[in-house]
Design a protein around this motif. Structure first.
Motif, PDB file in Angstrom:
ATOM      1  N   SER A  94       7.353   6.644  13.847  1.00  0.00           N
ATOM      2  CA  SER A  94       7.668   6.752  12.414  1.00  0.00           C
ATOM      3  C   SER A  94       7.746   5.407  11.714  1.00  0.00           C
ATOM      4  O   SER A  94       7.991   5.362  10.508  1.00  0.00           O
ATOM      5  CB  SER A  94       8.988   7.517  12.226  1.00  0.00           C
ATOM      6  OG  SER A  94       8.820   8.859  12.593  1.00  0.00           O
ATOM      7  N   ARG A 104      -3.588   1.387  12.423  1.00  0.00           N
ATOM      8  CA  ARG A 104      -4.757   0.552  12.120  1.00  0.00           C
ATOM      9  C   ARG A 104      -4.334  -0.727  11.388  1.00  0.00           C
ATOM     10  O   ARG A 104      -4.781  -1.826  11.700  1.00  0.00           O
ATOM     11  CB  ARG A 104      -5.732   1.384  11.263  1.00  0.00           C
ATOM     12  CG  ARG A 104      -7.053   0.707  11.030  1.00  0.00           C
ATOM     13  CD  ARG A 104      -7.984   1.644  10.267  1.00  0.00           C
ATOM     14  NE  ARG A 104      -9.174   0.915   9.864  1.00  0.00           N
ATOM     15  CZ  ARG A 104     -10.263   0.829  10.600  1.00  0.00           C
ATOM     16  NH1 ARG A 104     -10.331   1.437  11.751  1.00  0.00           N
ATOM     17  NH2 ARG A 104     -11.304   0.131  10.169  1.00  0.00           N
ATOM     18  N   ILE A 105      -3.448  -0.558  10.420  1.00  0.00           N
ATOM     19  CA  ILE A 105      -2.965  -1.716   9.650  1.00  0.00           C
ATOM     20  C   ILE A 105      -2.181  -2.665  10.567  1.00  0.00           C
ATOM     21  O   ILE A 105      -2.338  -3.896  10.487  1.00  0.00           O
ATOM     22  CB  ILE A 105      -2.117  -1.232   8.452  1.00  0.00           C
ATOM     23  CG1 ILE A 105      -3.048  -0.584   7.423  1.00  0.00           C
ATOM     24  CG2 ILE A 105      -1.299  -2.364   7.838  1.00  0.00           C
ATOM     25  CD1 ILE A 105      -2.355   0.001   6.225  1.00  0.00           C
ATOM     26  N   PHE A 162       3.028  18.228   6.858  1.00  0.00           N
ATOM     27  CA  PHE A 162       3.092  17.725   5.483  1.00  0.00           C
ATOM     28  C   PHE A 162       2.753  18.832   4.484  1.00  0.00           C
ATOM     29  O   PHE A 162       1.900  18.701   3.611  1.00  0.00           O
ATOM     30  CB  PHE A 162       2.160  16.519   5.301  1.00  0.00           C
ATOM     31  CG  PHE A 162       2.853  15.390   4.572  1.00  0.00           C
ATOM     32  CD1 PHE A 162       4.087  14.920   4.986  1.00  0.00           C
ATOM     33  CD2 PHE A 162       2.277  14.789   3.455  1.00  0.00           C
ATOM     34  CE1 PHE A 162       4.742  13.894   4.318  1.00  0.00           C
ATOM     35  CE2 PHE A 162       2.923  13.759   2.780  1.00  0.00           C
ATOM     36  CZ  PHE A 162       4.152  13.315   3.223  1.00  0.00           C
ATOM     37  N   LEU A 198       7.803   4.783  -3.899  1.00  0.00           N
ATOM     38  CA  LEU A 198       7.346   4.121  -2.668  1.00  0.00           C
ATOM     39  C   LEU A 198       6.579   2.828  -2.964  1.00  0.00           C
ATOM     40  O   LEU A 198       6.396   2.007  -2.074  1.00  0.00           O
ATOM     41  CB  LEU A 198       6.547   5.103  -1.809  1.00  0.00           C
ATOM     42  CG  LEU A 198       7.445   6.243  -1.292  1.00  0.00           C
ATOM     43  CD1 LEU A 198       6.641   7.288  -0.544  1.00  0.00           C
ATOM     44  CD2 LEU A 198       8.574   5.711  -0.424  1.00  0.00           C
ATOM     45  N   ILE A 224       0.857  -1.192   0.000  1.00  0.00           N
ATOM     46  CA  ILE A 224       0.000   0.000   0.000  1.00  0.00           C
ATOM     47  C   ILE A 224       0.889   1.236   0.000  1.00  0.00           C
ATOM     48  O   ILE A 224       1.747   1.392   0.879  1.00  0.00           O
ATOM     49  CB  ILE A 224      -0.935  -0.028   1.215  1.00  0.00           C
ATOM     50  CG1 ILE A 224      -1.821  -1.267   1.072  1.00  0.00           C
ATOM     51  CG2 ILE A 224      -1.762   1.246   1.301  1.00  0.00           C
ATOM     52  CD1 ILE A 224      -2.769  -1.498   2.173  1.00  0.00           C
ATOM     53  N   ALA A 225       0.708   2.077  -1.000  1.00  0.00           N
ATOM     54  CA  ALA A 225       1.620   3.211  -1.206  1.00  0.00           C
ATOM     55  C   ALA A 225       0.875   4.537  -1.046  1.00  0.00           C
ATOM     56  O   ALA A 225      -0.330   4.615  -1.271  1.00  0.00           O
ATOM     57  CB  ALA A 225       2.241   3.121  -2.599  1.00  0.00           C
ATOM     58  N   PRO A 226       1.599   5.592  -0.673  1.00  0.00           N
ATOM     59  CA  PRO A 226       1.017   6.931  -0.604  1.00  0.00           C
ATOM     60  C   PRO A 226       1.210   7.685  -1.924  1.00  0.00           C
ATOM     61  O   PRO A 226       1.799   7.151  -2.861  1.00  0.00           O
ATOM     62  CB  PRO A 226       1.812   7.581   0.527  1.00  0.00           C
ATOM     63  CG  PRO A 226       3.190   7.013   0.355  1.00  0.00           C
ATOM     64  CD  PRO A 226       3.030   5.632  -0.236  1.00  0.00           C
ATOM     65  N   TRP A 227       0.786   8.932  -1.944  1.00  0.00           N
ATOM     66  CA  TRP A 227       0.789   9.717  -3.188  1.00  0.00           C
ATOM     67  C   TRP A 227       2.029  10.585  -3.336  1.00  0.00           C
ATOM     68  O   TRP A 227       2.256  11.153  -4.391  1.00  0.00           O
ATOM     69  CB  TRP A 227      -0.453  10.629  -3.243  1.00  0.00           C
ATOM     70  CG  TRP A 227      -0.703  11.332  -1.935  1.00  0.00           C
ATOM     71  CD1 TRP A 227      -1.582  10.938  -0.967  1.00  0.00           C
ATOM     72  CD2 TRP A 227      -0.046  12.498  -1.420  1.00  0.00           C
ATOM     73  NE1 TRP A 227      -1.506  11.789   0.128  1.00  0.00           N
ATOM     74  CE2 TRP A 227      -0.575  12.754  -0.136  1.00  0.00           C
ATOM     75  CE3 TRP A 227       0.942  13.357  -1.929  1.00  0.00           C
ATOM     76  CZ2 TRP A 227      -0.155  13.826   0.657  1.00  0.00           C
ATOM     77  CZ3 TRP A 227       1.365  14.426  -1.144  1.00  0.00           C
ATOM     78  CH2 TRP A 227       0.817  14.642   0.131  1.00  0.00           C
ATOM     79  N   ASN A 228       2.831  10.748  -2.267  1.00  0.00           N
ATOM     80  CA  ASN A 228       3.840  11.816  -2.351  1.00  0.00           C
ATOM     81  C   ASN A 228       5.032  11.466  -3.250  1.00  0.00           C
ATOM     82  O   ASN A 228       5.558  12.349  -3.921  1.00  0.00           O
ATOM     83  CB  ASN A 228       4.264  12.295  -0.955  1.00  0.00           C
ATOM     84  CG  ASN A 228       4.843  11.214  -0.100  1.00  0.00           C
ATOM     85  OD1 ASN A 228       4.588  10.028  -0.310  1.00  0.00           O
ATOM     86  ND2 ASN A 228       5.625  11.595   0.879  1.00  0.00           N
ATOM     87  N   PRO A 286      -2.276   1.479  -4.917  1.00  0.00           N
ATOM     88  CA  PRO A 286      -1.675   2.812  -4.849  1.00  0.00           C
ATOM     89  C   PRO A 286      -2.632   3.802  -4.173  1.00  0.00           C
ATOM     90  O   PRO A 286      -3.814   3.496  -3.970  1.00  0.00           O
ATOM     91  CB  PRO A 286      -1.483   3.182  -6.323  1.00  0.00           C
ATOM     92  CG  PRO A 286      -2.559   2.428  -7.043  1.00  0.00           C
ATOM     93  CD  PRO A 286      -2.784   1.156  -6.254  1.00  0.00           C
ATOM     94  N   PHE A 292       3.575  -1.171   4.010  1.00  0.00           N
ATOM     95  CA  PHE A 292       2.770   0.055   3.978  1.00  0.00           C
ATOM     96  C   PHE A 292       3.648   1.288   4.136  1.00  0.00           C
ATOM     97  O   PHE A 292       4.527   1.322   4.993  1.00  0.00           O
ATOM     98  CB  PHE A 292       1.745   0.014   5.121  1.00  0.00           C
ATOM     99  CG  PHE A 292       0.996   1.310   5.312  1.00  0.00           C
ATOM    100  CD1 PHE A 292      -0.018   1.674   4.438  1.00  0.00           C
ATOM    101  CD2 PHE A 292       1.301   2.157   6.371  1.00  0.00           C
ATOM    102  CE1 PHE A 292      -0.707   2.874   4.607  1.00  0.00           C
ATOM    103  CE2 PHE A 292       0.611   3.359   6.547  1.00  0.00           C
ATOM    104  CZ  PHE A 292      -0.390   3.717   5.669  1.00  0.00           C
ATOM    105  N   VAL A 321      -5.394  -5.685   3.100  1.00  0.00           N
ATOM    106  CA  VAL A 321      -4.694  -6.014   4.352  1.00  0.00           C
ATOM    107  C   VAL A 321      -5.394  -7.172   5.063  1.00  0.00           C
ATOM    108  O   VAL A 321      -4.756  -8.082   5.593  1.00  0.00           O
ATOM    109  CB  VAL A 321      -4.648  -4.768   5.263  1.00  0.00           C
ATOM    110  CG1 VAL A 321      -4.111  -5.117   6.650  1.00  0.00           C
ATOM    111  CG2 VAL A 321      -3.787  -3.677   4.633  1.00  0.00           C
ATOM    112  N   GLU A 324       3.081  16.406  12.404  1.00  0.00           N
ATOM    113  CA  GLU A 324       3.491  16.435  11.002  1.00  0.00           C
ATOM    114  C   GLU A 324       2.484  17.270  10.207  1.00  0.00           C
ATOM    115  O   GLU A 324       1.302  16.934  10.157  1.00  0.00           O
ATOM    116  CB  GLU A 324       3.528  15.014  10.451  1.00  0.00           C
ATOM    117  CG  GLU A 324       4.018  14.966   9.024  1.00  0.00           C
ATOM    118  CD  GLU A 324       4.049  13.559   8.462  1.00  0.00           C
ATOM    119  OE1 GLU A 324       3.011  12.877   8.526  1.00  0.00           O
ATOM    120  OE2 GLU A 324       5.089  13.162   7.930  1.00  0.00           O
ATOM    121  N   GLY A 382       4.948   8.599   9.362  1.00  0.00           N
ATOM    122  CA  GLY A 382       5.212  10.043   9.318  1.00  0.00           C
ATOM    123  C   GLY A 382       6.469  10.467  10.063  1.00  0.00           C
ATOM    124  O   GLY A 382       7.150   9.658  10.679  1.00  0.00           O
ATOM    125  N   GLY A 383       6.760  11.755  10.001  1.00  0.00           N
ATOM    126  CA  GLY A 383       7.945  12.276  10.676  1.00  0.00           C
ATOM    127  C   GLY A 383       7.802  13.746  11.037  1.00  0.00           C
ATOM    128  O   GLY A 383       6.853  14.426  10.610  1.00  0.00           O
TER     129      GLY A 383
END
Ligand code: NAD
Length: 487
Positions: free
Chosen positions: A459, A240-241, A390, A163, A154-158, A182, A231, A221, A388, A257-258
């Protein structure tokens, strides 16, 4: 808009096939605010089709019997097919989420292709078995490293392609089969990856693609035949995952996140530091998980540091990501901009001072743009220092002595990345040893393909990149064998 961007298919079992879902998810261009296309909101039938194909490919297809070298050859073919689509990929992602074109080319073509080739190299060297002399009995243990099975990715959009590839490449090298979900914001570009897999002749079911919102990700998942989850995304979703994977007792990698600290020491060469910072601060509109967003600056040079960051912010050129002059595009969605705006209000409400930015630019009047923003006179208890955001927002915090600087850096729920800026790199290394973060840079911060990358604390768990990134897709089997009489 080109109607071929309205996808009504998934990629499973080695072919594009019609979705069984009637729901769709629009993909909106954040620069124009116009709909760029749409993808299926895959439901349980699509997910089941994709996972079933991955399962067959793993247990009865040729992938399970392929040698590591054969897998490496297939990965090299995929890298070449992706490279051929580099310009299209770069452009499409820029349109999907607003990343400047050059940055997009680097992260959505060059990065993924290099990652594939790096792990193809590791596959070529891979030794599945090692023998150890037994300690408890006269004999030996054959230690086998076997692929974990079907991986749900499972990937994010950034950084969408990179990723996805930090999961796909090591999973393929290890001998796993995969299903990618995605992010909905960047789902169209994932079809180019599926096209490349098709052209590269990966055996049917080795790579599969479903699309949709978080609900589709969660179906993947939860699927009982998914043996591992990889993920990247927010800490909230990651928790949650992790809970679902805990319940299923399957391994999970979480890249979350960071709120990374940049510790500026009083002997810093400020110009040299500023030269390294454009990407690390406002690159990708601040939508980078390891972005250095908390500057911890000495009282003696505080105003200089704030002034330098202000110059950095005001030198950004906001505009159309397809225009080569642009250094910063829009934020990914209207929702993301609203989130950034709410943090700016929290910052001013808490008493921090906006040095520059803090608002939407007057031009061009459309698109989810937000000005690069620097907050001074902040302390580490404020939400702008703890959470974060973002987005393109930096917070500058004062310290009096080095111990206090390290304590502020460590006073965070996150621990993804950090950096120190100093005239004495050896001393910088000493600071690195004291900071609680999974990755750290001395006078630079450049993630390296060959070294493990990931977070401490909230993180994440597990590592991507390096041999460690491949180990995450292997499980060990110990075979106890007595000494043969001839031994
Ligand atoms: P997000 O968590 O909202 O979504 C990430 C992905 O998870 C998307 O594909 C989404 O559809 C899916 N998803 C959402 N809910 C789900 C659920 N319940 N079950 C399964 N899948 C679900 O994050 P985002 O907003 O897309 O990405 C930004 C976040 O990602 C930021 O917090 C950023 O720091 C983090 N990130 C981390 C890294 C890293 O390597 N540590 C890298 C990039 C981004």
């Amino acid at each position: 808009m080109d109607t071929t961007l309205d996808r009504r298919d998934i990629y499973a079992d080695g072919r594009f096939q019609p979705t069984t879902s009637t729901g769709t998810v629009p993909v909106v261009n954040p620069t124009t605010e116009e709909v760029l296309g749409s993808v299926p909101a895959s439901g349980d039938q699509d997910v089941d089709t994709a996972v079933g194909a991955a399962r067959r490919a793993f247990y009865s297809g040729p992938w399970g019997r392929a040698t590591p070298v054969e897998r490496a050859d297939a990965m090299d073919r995929l890298a070449a097919a992706l490279e051929r689509r580099g310009d299209d990929l770069a452009r499409l992602v820029s349109q999907e989420m607003g990343m400047p074109l050059e940055l997009s080319r680097f992260n959505n073509m060059f990065g993924p292709v290099s990652t594939l080739r790096y792990y193809a190299g590791l596959a070529r060297e891979f030794q599945a078995e090692e023998t150890r002399t037994a300690v408890n009995y006269p004999g030996r243990t054959v230690l086998r490293r076997e692929p974990v099975g079907v991986v749900g990715m499972i990937a994010p959009w950034n950084y969408p392609l990179q990723l996805a590839m930090t999961k796909l490449a090591p999973a393929l090298a290890a001998g796993c089969t995969t299903v990618l979900k995605p992010a909905p914001e960047t789902a169209l570009s994932a079809y180019l990856l599926a096209e490349a897999a098709d052209e590269a002749d990966l055996p049917a079911g080795v790579f599969n693609l479903v699309t949709g919102l978080g609900a589709t990700g969660e179906l993947l998942v939860r699927h009982p035949q998914v043996d591992k989850v990889a993920f990247t995304g927010s800490t909230t979703t990651g928790r949650r995952i992790a809970a679902i994977c805990g319940d299923k007792l399957v391994p999970v990698n979480l890249e979350l996140g960071g709120k990374s600290a940049a510790i500026v020491l009083d002997d810093v060469d400020l110009d040299a530091m500023l030269a390294q910072l454009p990407f690390l601060t406002f690159g990708n509109s601040g939508q980078t998980c390891f972005a250095m967003t908390r500057f911890i600056a000495p009282r003696s040079r505080y105003d200089e540091v704030v002034g330098g960051l202000e110059r950095l912010a005001t030198s950004q050129v906001l505009g159309d990501p397809l225009d080569p002059a642009t250094t910063m595009g829009p934020l990914v969605t209207e929702r993301q901009r609203a989130r950034v705006e709410s943090y700016v209000r929290l910052g001013t409400g808490a008493g921090a001072r906006v040095v520059t930015g803090g608002r939407r630019p007057p031009e061009p009047g459309r698109g989810y743009f937000f000005e690069p923003t620097v907050f001074a006179d902040a302390d580490n208890s404020m939400p702008i220092a703890r959470e974060e955001i973002f987005g393109p927002v930096l917070t500058v915090i004062r310290y009096d002595d080095e111990a206090e600087a390290v304590a502020i850096a460590n006073d965070s729920d996150y621990g993804l990345a950090g950096s120190v800026w100093t005239g004495d790199p050896e001393h910088g290394l000493d600071i690195a040893r004291r900071v609680e973060a999974g990755t750290f840079g001395v006078n630079q911060y450049i993630p390296d393909l060959g070294s493990p990358w990931g977070g401490y604390k909230a993180s994440g768990m597990g590592r991507e990149y390096g041999p460690e990134g491949m180990a995450a897709y292997l499980k060990t089997k110990a075979v106890f064998t007595p000494l043969a009489t001839s031994d």
